[in-house]
Design a protein around this motif. Sequence first.
Motif, PDB file in Angstrom:
ATOM      1  N   ASP A 179       0.835  -1.205   0.000  1.00 37.72           N
ATOM      2  CA  ASP A 179       0.000   0.000   0.000  1.00 37.72           C
ATOM      3  C   ASP A 179       0.872   1.258   0.000  1.00 37.72           C
ATOM      4  OD1 ASP A 179      -2.404  -1.344  -0.094  1.00 37.72           O
ATOM      5  OD2 ASP A 179      -2.759  -1.228   2.073  1.00 37.72           O
ATOM      6  N   ARG A 180       1.940   1.230   0.775  1.00 39.34           N
ATOM      7  CA  ARG A 180       2.842   2.397   0.834  1.00 39.34           C
ATOM      8  C   ARG A 180       3.599   2.583  -0.478  1.00 39.34           C
ATOM      9  NH1 ARG A 180       3.953  -0.120   5.705  1.00 39.34           N
ATOM     10  NH2 ARG A 180       6.063  -0.646   5.028  1.00 39.34           N
ATOM     11  N   ARG A 181       3.886   1.476  -1.173  1.00 36.62           N
ATOM     12  CA  ARG A 181       4.594   1.568  -2.459  1.00 36.62           C
ATOM     13  C   ARG A 181       3.753   2.240  -3.536  1.00 36.62           C
ATOM     14  NH1 ARG A 181       7.040  -3.795  -4.518  1.00 36.62           N
ATOM     15  NH2 ARG A 181       8.009  -2.359  -5.967  1.00 36.62           N
ATOM     16  N   LEU A 182       2.451   2.233  -3.372  1.00 35.45           N
ATOM     17  CA  LEU A 182       1.548   2.831  -4.358  1.00 35.45           C
ATOM     18  C   LEU A 182       1.929   4.280  -4.650  1.00 35.45           C
ATOM     19  CD1 LEU A 182      -1.002   2.648  -6.117  1.00 35.45           C
ATOM     20  CD2 LEU A 182      -2.310   3.289  -4.095  1.00 35.45           C
ATOM     21  N   GLN A 183       2.220   5.038  -3.597  1.00 38.24           N
ATOM     22  CA  GLN A 183       2.591   6.445  -3.769  1.00 38.24           C
ATOM     23  C   GLN A 183       3.912   6.575  -4.536  1.00 38.24           C
ATOM     24  OE1 GLN A 183       0.326   8.572  -2.913  1.00 38.24           O
ATOM     25  NE2 GLN A 183       1.439  10.330  -3.623  1.00 38.24           N
ATOM     26  N   ASP A 184       4.842   5.662  -4.285  1.00 37.41           N
ATOM     27  CA  ASP A 184       6.113   5.676  -5.025  1.00 37.41           C
ATOM     28  C   ASP A 184       5.875   5.470  -6.517  1.00 37.41           C
ATOM     29  OD1 ASP A 184       7.455   5.985  -2.625  1.00 37.41           O
ATOM     30  OD2 ASP A 184       7.943   3.843  -2.438  1.00 37.41           O
ATOM     31  N   PHE A 185       5.016   4.528  -6.850  1.00 35.63           N
ATOM     32  CA  PHE A 185       4.725   4.266  -8.264  1.00 35.63           C
ATOM     33  C   PHE A 185       4.055   5.476  -8.921  1.00 35.63           C
ATOM     34  CE2 PHE A 185       4.684  -0.315  -6.879  1.00 35.63           C
ATOM     35  CZ  PHE A 185       5.870  -0.643  -7.517  1.00 35.63           C
ATOM     36  N   ALA A 186       3.180   6.120  -8.191  1.00 32.33           N
ATOM     37  CA  ALA A 186       2.510   7.306  -8.746  1.00 32.33           C
ATOM     38  C   ALA A 186       3.531   8.386  -9.092  1.00 32.33           C
ATOM     39  CB  ALA A 186       1.479   7.837  -7.749  1.00 32.33           C
ATOM     40  N   HIS A 187       4.488   8.600  -8.207  1.00 28.12           N
ATOM     41  CA  HIS A 187       5.509   9.623  -8.474  1.00 28.12           C
ATOM     42  C   HIS A 187       6.457   9.190  -9.602  1.00 28.12           C
ATOM     43  CE1 HIS A 187       4.300  11.306  -4.540  1.00 28.12           C
ATOM     44  NE2 HIS A 187       4.562  12.439  -5.175  1.00 28.12           N
ATOM     45  N   GLN A 188       6.804   7.912  -9.628  1.00 29.21           N
ATOM     46  CA  GLN A 188       7.668   7.435 -10.711  1.00 29.21           C
ATOM     47  C   GLN A 188       6.985   7.594 -12.065  1.00 29.21           C
ATOM     48  OE1 GLN A 188       8.599   3.413  -9.638  1.00 29.21           O
ATOM     49  NE2 GLN A 188      10.152   4.002  -8.140  1.00 29.21           N
ATOM     50  N   SER A 227       3.334  -5.440  -8.033  1.00 24.02           N
ATOM     51  CA  SER A 227       3.068  -5.019  -6.657  1.00 24.02           C
ATOM     52  C   SER A 227       1.618  -5.314  -6.277  1.00 24.02           C
ATOM     53  CB  SER A 227       3.357  -3.526  -6.502  1.00 24.02           C
ATOM     54  OG  SER A 227       2.928  -3.049  -5.252  1.00 24.02           O
ATOM     55  N   ARG A 228       0.706  -5.024  -7.162  1.00 25.70           N
ATOM     56  CA  ARG A 228      -0.711  -5.282  -6.890  1.00 25.70           C
ATOM     57  C   ARG A 228      -0.987  -6.781  -6.772  1.00 25.70           C
ATOM     58  NH1 ARG A 228      -2.916  -1.527  -4.386  1.00 25.70           N
ATOM     59  NH2 ARG A 228      -4.943  -2.344  -4.980  1.00 25.70           N
ATOM     60  N   ARG A 229      -0.319  -7.577  -7.584  1.00 22.10           N
ATOM     61  CA  ARG A 229      -0.490  -9.029  -7.502  1.00 22.10           C
ATOM     62  C   ARG A 229       0.058  -9.558  -6.173  1.00 22.10           C
ATOM     63  NH1 ARG A 229       1.097 -10.372 -13.783  1.00 22.10           N
ATOM     64  NH2 ARG A 229      -0.941  -9.842 -14.629  1.00 22.10           N
ATOM     65  N   GLU A 230       1.207  -9.037  -5.769  1.00 19.97           N
ATOM     66  CA  GLU A 230       1.788  -9.440  -4.485  1.00 19.97           C
ATOM     67  C   GLU A 230       0.872  -9.028  -3.338  1.00 19.97           C
ATOM     68  OE1 GLU A 230       4.487 -11.084  -1.805  1.00 19.97           O
ATOM     69  OE2 GLU A 230       4.323 -11.305  -3.971  1.00 19.97           O
ATOM     70  N   ARG A 231       0.313  -7.838  -3.440  1.00 21.01           N
ATOM     71  CA  ARG A 231      -0.618  -7.369  -2.416  1.00 21.01           C
ATOM     72  C   ARG A 231      -1.830  -8.297  -2.330  1.00 21.01           C
ATOM     73  NH1 ARG A 231      -5.186  -4.607  -1.433  1.00 21.01           N
ATOM     74  NH2 ARG A 231      -5.201  -3.099   0.263  1.00 21.01           N
ATOM     75  N   ARG A 232      -2.345  -8.707  -3.468  1.00 18.36           N
ATOM     76  CA  ARG A 232      -3.515  -9.593  -3.515  1.00 18.36           C
ATOM     77  C   ARG A 232      -3.189 -10.939  -2.874  1.00 18.36           C
ATOM     78  NH1 ARG A 232      -7.973  -9.406  -2.511  1.00 18.36           N
ATOM     79  NH2 ARG A 232      -8.103  -7.556  -3.791  1.00 18.36           N
ATOM     80  N   ARG A 233      -2.006 -11.503  -3.191  1.00 17.70           N
ATOM     81  CA  ARG A 233      -1.610 -12.785  -2.585  1.00 17.70           C
ATOM     82  C   ARG A 233      -1.565 -12.662  -1.057  1.00 17.70           C
ATOM     83  NH1 ARG A 233       1.695 -13.124  -7.308  1.00 17.70           N
ATOM     84  NH2 ARG A 233       3.395 -12.007  -6.304  1.00 17.70           N
TER      85      ARG A 233
END
Length: 124
Positions: free
Chosen positions: A37-46, A66-72
Motif C-alpha cells: 500500500d505504501r509503495r503505491l505512492q512511489d509508483f505514482a511519483h515514478q 506489486s498489486r499481484r503481491e498485495r492480492r496474494r
Amino acid sequence: MPEIKKMPSERLKELLDFVRECDSRYQLAYEMVNREDRRLQDFAHQAEFAADEEELYRVAREFQESRRERRRNKNEVQLYELLVKFFGEKGPRDTLKRMEQLLGQQRKQEEYLVSERVYKPRVK
C-alpha cells in the motif's frame, strides 16, 4: 498400555503450533499488504516523472506485480483472520495459556508411564 500412534502431548503440541503459525503468517501477510500500500505512492511519483514511455512501461509492470503481491498477501490475511481474531479474544487466549500448562503436565505424565518403573516394597 495399548499401542498409540501419537502421544496426546504430540497432538496437543501440534494444535498449539498450528495456532502460533496462523498468527505469525497472518502478521507477516498483514505487514506485506501495508508495505505494498505504501509503495503505491512511489509508483505514482515514478509514473509522473517518467522520462519516456519505456520508463513509464517499466513502472507500470512493477506496479502490476506489486498489486499481484498485495492480492496474494491479502488473501493470506483473510485466510487466517478469523482464527487469529478468535484466539485473540480473552476466553480462547486464556484457554491457550492453560493448554500450554497442560502440555507440560501431560509430557511429565507420559514420561512417567513409559519409564522403567520399579516397585519399592513399603513394608520389609
